[in-house]
Write an enzyme that holds these catalytic residues in place. Structure first.
Site, PDB file in Angstrom:
ATOM      1  CD  GLU A  49     113.014  36.038  35.420  1.00  0.00           C
ATOM      2  OE1 GLU A  49     113.493  36.127  34.142  1.00  0.00           O
ATOM      3  OE2 GLU A  49     112.956  36.890  36.275  1.00  0.00           O
ATOM      4  CG  HIS A  79     110.396  37.733  32.579  1.00  0.00           C
ATOM      5  ND1 HIS A  79     111.631  38.246  33.324  1.00  0.00           N
ATOM      6  CD2 HIS A  79     110.065  39.005  32.136  1.00  0.00           C
ATOM      7  CE1 HIS A  79     112.054  39.287  32.906  1.00  0.00           C
ATOM      8  NE2 HIS A  79     111.036  39.921  32.364  1.00  0.00           N
ATOM      9  NE  ARG A 110     114.936  43.015  34.138  1.00  0.00           N
ATOM     10  CZ  ARG A 110     113.876  43.365  33.207  1.00  0.00           C
ATOM     11  NH1 ARG A 110     112.870  42.984  33.350  1.00  0.00           N
ATOM     12  NH2 ARG A 110     114.282  43.434  31.954  1.00  0.00           N
TER      13      ARG A 110
HETATM   14  P1  NAP Z   1     110.990  54.170  33.658  1.00  0.00           P
HETATM   15  O1  NAP Z   1     110.051  54.941  32.960  1.00  0.00           O
HETATM   16  O2  NAP Z   1     112.469  54.220  33.646  1.00  0.00           O
HETATM   17  O3  NAP Z   1     110.724  53.907  35.329  1.00  0.00           O
HETATM   18  C1  NAP Z   1     111.339  53.570  36.318  1.00  0.00           C
HETATM   19  C2  NAP Z   1     111.089  54.401  37.635  1.00  0.00           C
HETATM   20  O4  NAP Z   1     111.984  54.141  38.660  1.00  0.00           O
HETATM   21  C3  NAP Z   1     111.625  55.836  37.370  1.00  0.00           C
HETATM   22  O5  NAP Z   1     110.497  56.533  37.394  1.00  0.00           O
HETATM   23  C4  NAP Z   1     112.555  56.115  38.536  1.00  0.00           C
HETATM   24  O6  NAP Z   1     112.194  57.312  39.295  1.00  0.00           O
HETATM   25  C5  NAP Z   1     112.384  54.983  39.390  1.00  0.00           C
HETATM   26  N1  NAP Z   1     113.580  54.686  40.169  1.00  0.00           N
HETATM   27  C6  NAP Z   1     114.635  54.237  39.494  1.00  0.00           C
HETATM   28  N2  NAP Z   1     115.551  53.722  40.592  1.00  0.00           N
HETATM   29  C7  NAP Z   1     114.643  54.198  41.868  1.00  0.00           C
HETATM   30  C8  NAP Z   1     115.102  53.999  43.202  1.00  0.00           C
HETATM   31  N3  NAP Z   1     116.274  53.807  43.639  1.00  0.00           N
HETATM   32  N4  NAP Z   1     114.447  54.495  43.937  1.00  0.00           N
HETATM   33  C9  NAP Z   1     113.039  54.777  43.707  1.00  0.00           C
HETATM   34  N5  NAP Z   1     112.813  54.887  42.449  1.00  0.00           N
HETATM   35  C10 NAP Z   1     113.389  54.662  41.486  1.00  0.00           C
HETATM   36  O7  NAP Z   1     111.128  52.237  33.219  1.00  0.00           O
HETATM   37  P2  NAP Z   1     109.956  51.547  32.928  1.00  0.00           P
HETATM   38  O8  NAP Z   1     109.684  51.418  31.426  1.00  0.00           O
HETATM   39  O9  NAP Z   1     108.587  51.879  33.639  1.00  0.00           O
HETATM   40  O10 NAP Z   1     110.252  50.237  33.324  1.00  0.00           O
HETATM   41  C11 NAP Z   1     110.716  49.916  34.279  1.00  0.00           C
HETATM   42  C12 NAP Z   1     111.224  48.633  34.856  1.00  0.00           C
HETATM   43  O11 NAP Z   1     110.311  47.463  34.518  1.00  0.00           O
HETATM   44  C13 NAP Z   1     112.316  48.096  33.706  1.00  0.00           C
HETATM   45  O12 NAP Z   1     113.698  48.524  34.048  1.00  0.00           O
HETATM   46  C14 NAP Z   1     112.244  46.700  33.681  1.00  0.00           C
HETATM   47  O13 NAP Z   1     113.210  46.100  34.587  1.00  0.00           O
HETATM   48  C15 NAP Z   1     111.068  46.436  34.297  1.00  0.00           C
HETATM   49  N6  NAP Z   1     110.020  45.633  33.210  1.00  0.00           N
HETATM   50  C16 NAP Z   1     109.861  44.277  33.267  1.00  0.00           C
HETATM   51  C17 NAP Z   1     108.765  43.613  32.606  1.00  0.00           C
HETATM   52  C18 NAP Z   1     108.520  42.203  32.673  1.00  0.00           C
HETATM   53  O14 NAP Z   1     108.551  41.530  31.694  1.00  0.00           O
HETATM   54  N7  NAP Z   1     107.991  41.950  34.002  1.00  0.00           N
HETATM   55  C19 NAP Z   1     108.371  44.397  31.085  1.00  0.00           C
HETATM   56  C20 NAP Z   1     108.843  45.804  31.185  1.00  0.00           C
HETATM   57  C21 NAP Z   1     109.700  46.433  31.953  1.00  0.00           C
HETATM   58  P3  NAP Z   1     112.740  58.802  38.662  1.00  0.00           P
HETATM   59  O15 NAP Z   1     111.833  59.022  37.585  1.00  0.00           O
HETATM   60  O16 NAP Z   1     112.284  59.547  39.864  1.00  0.00           O
HETATM   61  O17 NAP Z   1     114.246  58.585  38.490  1.00  0.00           O
END
Ligand code: NAP
Length: 326
Positions: free
Chosen positions: A267, A286, A238
């Site tokens: 955005e 995005h 994000r």
């Molecule tokens: P996820 O499985 O929840 O993974 C997020 C990871 O970030 C978790 O493993 C978490 O670690 C880590 N995290 C959270 N806060 C943190 C911090 N302060 N310091 C270090 N690590 C931290 O989520 P995901 O499905 O991979 O998606 C991640 C993000 O990608 C979404 O929330 C979304 O905003 C973004 N996204 C963007 C697009 C796009 O179109 N560009 C598409 C999809 C998703 P722990 O497991 O150790 O708690």
């Protein structure tokens, strides 16, 4: 029995519309321009369910919807919802994880390759008719294979990126997350690093964490100062996780080599953004999950979640499980 009312602020495929129509009454808001927002405000007082993406649904809007039981977000990110407020109102919030993981990791790799090999800049040169002699060092890029891939946020998408880097490109993988992930370390020979170490050591620094109060502005002036002039910065999480002014300064000052950005502080990105003046920036609108297949799978997942919630069943992808009565 009266059908429940659902407001969609995202268009769905005919097949999904048919599924919804069989079970609920549907109001479709075509776009979220000012006329669409007015339509949404008119529809909210009757809504039991909402389905859509990207809209900042704050208390101002939701207070218009006293009957609201469930919101199905067509996204994995839920930073545009006030989860505490939803939980207080006992509104079930669901999202669409997993189905978009691989596609979003593909987008991350597209940005890695495009920035390192200067694909957009040089393709534009060809298109502009400026390929008039053999290219030389001024147009050379840098290798991707064998370079160190640094992943900040080792969740679903981070892991899919690690898989591509490790198996596809022979990249050593380092990562930073809340906690070490032994299974990931084993599968991809990945190594845990502090944030500072990762920023100092990675050739590609990729953000794959959610936007939260804790991650907002996580990468700013101090963090860019830790990166190396040959580092490439990739953001597919994000925009607000990054201080965009600090990123622009780091690019201008040559503190980093390039940036591949799918997300921005605001955005759509303004055409006046200084980012667009920089040849070493690849900016995409995005598109992390934006393929036909994945967007349909996300919509289907959101419809499943919403219909389950409205039927009194636990949605598979419940974001605020404390609301669930069990
Ligand atoms: P996820 O499985 O929840 O993974 C997020 C990871 O970030 C978790 O493993 C978490 O670690 C880590 N995290 C959270 N806060 C943190 C911090 N302060 N310091 C270090 N690590 C931290 O989520 P995901 O499905 O991979 O998606 C991640 C993000 O990608 C979404 O929330 C979304 O905003 C973004 N996204 C963007 C697009 C796009 O179109 N560009 C598409 C999809 C998703 P722990 O497991 O150790 O708690």
């Amino acid at each position: 029995m009266m059908k429940k009312q659902v407001v969609l602020y995202k268009k769905l495929s005919p097949a999904l519309m048919t599924r919804l129509h069989e079970r609920v009454e549907v109001t479709l808001i075509d776009s979220l321009d000012s006329a669409g927002l007015a339509q949404l405000r008119d529809a909210l007082p009757h809504a039991h369910g909402l389905l859509g993406a990207s809209l900042k649904l704050d208390a101002d809007l939701l207070d218009l919807a006293p009957n609201l039981e469930a919101i199905a977000s067509v996204s994995v990110g839920v930073d545009n919802y006030d989860i505490d407020y939803l939980t207080e109102r006992r509104i079930l919030l669901s999202n669409t994880p997993d189905v978009l993981t691989e596609t979003t990791a593909d987008t991350g790799f597209a940005l890695i390759l495009a920035t390192a090999r200067r694909v957009v800049e040089l393709a534009n040169m060809v298109r502009a008719g400026q390929w008039n002699r053999n290219i030389g060092p001024a147009q050379f890029g840098s290798d991707v294979h064998g370079k160190t891939l640094g992943i900040i946020g080792m969740g679903r998408i981070g892991e899919a990126l690690a898989q591509r880097g490790h198996f596809g490109f022979g990249m050593p993988v380092i990562y930073h997350s809340h906690s070490p992930k032994p299974a990931v370390e084993q599968r991809f020979s990945a190594q845990y690093r502090s944030l500072t170490e990762l920023l100092q050591q990675a050739d590609f620094i990729c953000l794959t964490l959610p936007l939260t109060a804790e991650t907002e502005g996580l990468i700013g002036v101090e963090q860019f100062a830790l990166m190396r002039p040959e580092s490439i910065f990739i953001n597919i999480s994000r925009g607000k996780v990054v201080d965009e002014a600090a990123l622009i300064e780091a690019l201008r000052a040559g503190q980093i080599r390039a940036a591949g950005l799918d997300v921005f502080e605001r955005e759509p990105l303004s055409p006046d953004s200084p980012l667009l003046q920089l040849n070493n920036v690849v900016a995409t609108p995005h598109i992390g999950s934006a393929t036909h297949e994945t967007r349909e799978a996300m919509a289907q997942c959101a419809v499943d979640n919403l219909l389950a919630a409205l039927a009194g069943e636990r949605p598979v992808n419940l974001v605020n499980p404390v609301v669930w009565k069990g």
